[in-house]
Design an enzyme around this catalytic site. Structure first.
Site, PDB file in Angstrom:
ATOM      1  N   GLY A  48     177.590   0.383  36.542  1.00 31.05           N
ATOM      2  CA  GLY A  48     176.823   0.529  35.294  1.00 31.05           C
ATOM      3  C   GLY A  48     177.783   0.793  34.143  1.00 31.05           C
ATOM      4  CB  SER A  50     178.328  -3.174  30.502  1.00 28.01           C
ATOM      5  OG  SER A  50     177.007  -2.962  30.951  1.00 28.01           O
ATOM      6  CB  THR A  51     175.567  -0.225  27.638  1.00 27.05           C
ATOM      7  OG1 THR A  51     174.772  -0.105  28.824  1.00 27.05           O
ATOM      8  CG2 THR A  51     175.635  -1.691  27.248  1.00 27.05           C
ATOM      9  N   GLY A  52     176.425   2.597  27.141  1.00 26.23           N
ATOM     10  CA  GLY A  52     176.010   3.989  27.271  1.00 26.23           C
ATOM     11  C   GLY A  52     177.004   4.879  27.994  1.00 26.23           C
ATOM     12  CG  ASP A 111     171.010  -6.723  41.856  1.00 26.38           C
ATOM     13  OD1 ASP A 111     171.128  -5.551  41.435  1.00 26.38           O
ATOM     14  OD2 ASP A 111     170.078  -7.095  42.593  1.00 26.38           O
ATOM     15  CE1 TYR A 235     164.632  10.976  31.466  1.00 26.64           C
ATOM     16  CE2 TYR A 235     164.987  12.680  33.115  1.00 26.64           C
ATOM     17  CZ  TYR A 235     165.369  11.508  32.508  1.00 26.64           C
ATOM     18  OH  TYR A 235     166.480  10.838  32.966  1.00 26.64           O
ATOM     19  CE  LYS A 244     168.085  10.180  36.038  1.00 26.82           C
ATOM     20  NZ  LYS A 244     169.206   9.255  36.236  1.00 26.82           N
ATOM     21  CG  LEU A 271     173.757  11.164  23.871  1.00 26.84           C
ATOM     22  CD1 LEU A 271     175.115  10.792  24.429  1.00 26.84           C
ATOM     23  CD2 LEU A 271     173.896  11.534  22.403  1.00 26.84           C
TER      24      LEU A 271
HETATM   25  P1  NAI Z   1     172.354   2.095  29.680  1.00 28.71           P
HETATM   26  O1  NAI Z   1     171.125   1.278  29.600  1.00 28.71           O
HETATM   27  O2  NAI Z   1     173.206   2.215  28.460  1.00 28.71           O
HETATM   28  O3  NAI Z   1     173.321   1.556  30.865  1.00 28.71           O
HETATM   29  C1  NAI Z   1     172.840   1.041  32.060  1.00 28.71           C
HETATM   30  C2  NAI Z   1     173.964   0.332  32.801  1.00 28.71           C
HETATM   31  O4  NAI Z   1     173.436  -0.138  34.063  1.00 28.71           O
HETATM   32  C3  NAI Z   1     174.508  -0.931  32.098  1.00 28.71           C
HETATM   33  O5  NAI Z   1     175.897  -1.030  32.325  1.00 28.71           O
HETATM   34  C4  NAI Z   1     173.794  -2.071  32.827  1.00 28.71           C
HETATM   35  O6  NAI Z   1     174.498  -3.325  32.804  1.00 28.71           O
HETATM   36  C5  NAI Z   1     173.772  -1.504  34.224  1.00 28.71           C
HETATM   37  N1  NAI Z   1     172.782  -2.126  35.113  1.00 28.71           N
HETATM   38  C6  NAI Z   1     171.424  -2.090  35.027  1.00 28.71           C
HETATM   39  N2  NAI Z   1     170.874  -2.753  36.071  1.00 28.71           N
HETATM   40  C7  NAI Z   1     171.902  -3.190  36.841  1.00 28.71           C
HETATM   41  C8  NAI Z   1     171.993  -3.924  38.050  1.00 28.71           C
HETATM   42  N3  NAI Z   1     170.909  -4.317  38.725  1.00 28.71           N
HETATM   43  N4  NAI Z   1     173.231  -4.218  38.529  1.00 28.71           N
HETATM   44  C9  NAI Z   1     174.358  -3.848  37.863  1.00 28.71           C
HETATM   45  N5  NAI Z   1     174.320  -3.118  36.725  1.00 28.71           N
HETATM   46  C10 NAI Z   1     173.114  -2.811  36.219  1.00 28.71           C
HETATM   47  O7  NAI Z   1     171.892   3.515  30.222  1.00 28.71           O
HETATM   48  P2  NAI Z   1     172.403   5.018  30.048  1.00 28.71           P
HETATM   49  O8  NAI Z   1     171.482   5.730  29.138  1.00 28.71           O
HETATM   50  O9  NAI Z   1     173.862   5.082  29.817  1.00 28.71           O
HETATM   51  O10 NAI Z   1     172.066   5.585  31.513  1.00 28.71           O
HETATM   52  C11 NAI Z   1     173.026   5.723  32.550  1.00 28.71           C
HETATM   53  C12 NAI Z   1     172.630   6.907  33.404  1.00 28.71           C
HETATM   54  O11 NAI Z   1     172.681   8.095  32.604  1.00 28.71           O
HETATM   55  C13 NAI Z   1     171.189   6.826  33.950  1.00 28.71           C
HETATM   56  O12 NAI Z   1     171.167   7.364  35.253  1.00 28.71           O
HETATM   57  C14 NAI Z   1     170.421   7.745  33.008  1.00 28.71           C
HETATM   58  O13 NAI Z   1     169.257   8.284  33.606  1.00 28.71           O
HETATM   59  C15 NAI Z   1     171.475   8.816  32.764  1.00 28.71           C
HETATM   60  N6  NAI Z   1     171.244   9.655  31.578  1.00 28.71           N
HETATM   61  C16 NAI Z   1     170.962   9.097  30.354  1.00 28.71           C
HETATM   62  C17 NAI Z   1     170.684   9.915  29.278  1.00 28.71           C
HETATM   63  C18 NAI Z   1     170.350   9.346  27.919  1.00 28.71           C
HETATM   64  O14 NAI Z   1     169.838  10.079  27.095  1.00 28.71           O
HETATM   65  N7  NAI Z   1     170.657   8.112  27.648  1.00 28.71           N
HETATM   66  C19 NAI Z   1     170.714  11.390  29.392  1.00 28.71           C
HETATM   67  C20 NAI Z   1     171.137  11.868  30.693  1.00 28.71           C
HETATM   68  C21 NAI Z   1     171.337  11.012  31.745  1.00 28.71           C
END
Ligand code: NAI
Length: 395
Positions: A48, A50-52, A111, A235, A244, A271
């Site tokens: 995961g 590529s983003t965030g 995937d 949540y 979670k 965030l």
């Molecule tokens: P995001 O949407 O920015 O990143 C998701 C990542 O997963 C991307 O790199 C995407 O390409 C990848 N991805 C999705 N489906 C995929 C698949 N089938 N195969 C390969 N890659 C796949 O999300 P974010 O917010 O960075 O979330 C990451 C983790 O952090 C999650 O577990 C989320 O619950 C957790 N988190 C997020 C918070 C927030 O406020 N954004 C706060 C605390 C935890």
């Protein structure tokens, strides 16, 4: 083509390659301006990436500790007349910068839930790096295909037990309204746990270990969220919260299998990311939280959060200290400070459409949202032609 944002609800269907690159370079510059990590992992797999939070988790060990990184993500490359996804352009920019810095970086687009992807990634790790000493699990996905049965599971963002009504912001119209979400049934809860729980995390670690690609003493971290009671029903106590909880149980199982201290759950701050903007109620909470934390001077984005995660917990000799009563790392500590939460709760009671822009950081929320897709970055000429086709150097 001239690339402009096209927003549909909580997603933007275009992304600007040069804007995404500028965003990645800003994050790299932030990390390089900090002291180097004391005891960094050297070979890091980010699932995961590529983003965030996952992208930040690739940048920090690479540019703060000289780590070789392998990234896995599910993104769309650009075509001649259609932009790719932001995560694609972020990853191209990351690999280019890593190459310039002489750092190993290889990426896999596909995937992560599939056995085939695990095999490809592990083959590459064995061939190029031998083993990895750190695995970051940062997937956020609406669905998962079970690798054994082919069954497709879908995650939902719903409360459990009773309908939930709460204030919400319509981010397109800048309107504060009320949303009521019906509770999930048992099947929806089970499916959400299948997608966003820890099963796939455990499969990754098992596959790496079975192939001999997991170094002795390796660590792994997955991300979670808790937040204040005003979002608990949707949540922490909702379907995603059950997933979670499963993630925490997975961490305990991984520790039993690979040794105490191998697996951690890190609770991160709320965030603006592509994943969080899809959750009802959360964007309004984030708009108020940003306002309060910026005023106090404690606001952080993904890169600041993850820099702190490595500097204070993952890259310290002896591993993370200061875990909470459930053995979790807490980098949501500044978000959860009493004065911050009291101020947010106070504003929450008052916020409406008329005062949204005065009492919250809704403008900041919208700016951040656009930046996720490479829009609004300084130094990028958005009126100029930009080539949407960008290749990954490692491909
Ligand atoms: P995001 O949407 O920015 O990143 C998701 C990542 O997963 C991307 O790199 C995407 O390409 C990848 N991805 C999705 N489906 C995929 C698949 N089938 N195969 C390969 N890659 C796949 O999300 P974010 O917010 O960075 O979330 C990451 C983790 O952090 C999650 O577990 C989320 O619950 C957790 N988190 C997020 C918070 C927030 O406020 N954004 C706060 C605390 C935890």
């Amino acid at each position: 083509m001239i690339i402009q944002p096209k927003i549909r609800g909580f997603i933007c269907t275009t992304a600007h390659p040069d804007g995404c690159a500028a965003n990645v370079r800003e994050q790299i510059a932030y990390v390089k301006a900090r002291p180097p990590l004391a005891n960094p992992p050297k070979k890091v797999l980010v699932i995961g990436a590529s983003t965030g939070y996952g992208l930040a988790s690739r940048i920090v060990p690479a540019f703060g500790g000289g780590a070789a990184t392998v990234g896995v993500f599910f993104e769309k490359p650009g075509e001649e007349n259609r932009t790719g996804s932001a995560g694609w352009y972020n990853s191209v920019a990351f690999e280019e910068a890593a190459g310039e810095a002489g750092l190993y970086a290889r990426s896999f687009n596909g995937d992560a839930f599939s056995s085939e992807m695990k095999r490809q990634v592990i083959d590459a790790i064995k061939a190029d790096l031998g083993q990895v000493d750190c695995v970051i699990y940062s997937l956020a996905s609406p669905r998962r295909t079970d690798p054994d049965t082919g069954e497709v599971y879908k995650s939902v963002l719903k409360p459990i037990g009773a309908p939930y009504s709460q204030k919400n912001v319509n981010t397109d119209k800048a309107e504060v309204n009320s949303v009521t979400i019906e509770p999930a049934n048992d099947d929806e809860i089970a499916q959400t746990v299948k997608v966003m729980g820890g099963e796939d995390w455990e499969l990754w670690l098992g596959a790496l270990a079975d192939a001999g690609a997991l170094a002795e003493g390796a660590t792994t971290v997955a991300y979670s969220y808790i937040g204040p009671d005003l979002t608990w029903k949707i949540y922490t106590e909702g379907t995603i919260g059950m997933a979670k909880k499963h993630l925490e149980e997975s961490a305990a199982r991984l520790n039993a299998k690979f040794g105490a201290g191998t697996a951690h759950v890190s609770v991160n701050k709320a965030l603006v990311t592509q994943a969080s903007s899809a959750i009802p109620v959360v964007p309004l909470y984030i708009s108020l939280l940003y306002r309060v934390m910026k005023e106090k001077g404690t606001h952080e984005g993904c890169i600041e959060q993850i820099a702190r995660l490595f500097a204070d917990h993952l890259a310290v000799p002896g591993g993370p200290s200061q875990l909470d009563e459930k053995d979790r790392i807490r980098i949501d500590d500044w978000e959860m400070e009493d004065d911050i939460q009291a101020a947010v709760a106070d504003l929450w009671a008052k916020v409406d459409t008329e005062n949204l822009r005065q009492i919250s950081d809704f403008d900041g929320y919208q700016r951040e949202f656009l930046r996720l897709f490479g829009f609004g970055l300084e130094g990028v000429n958005y009126e100029a032609e930009a080539d949407p086709v960008r290749g990954l150097p490692s491909a």
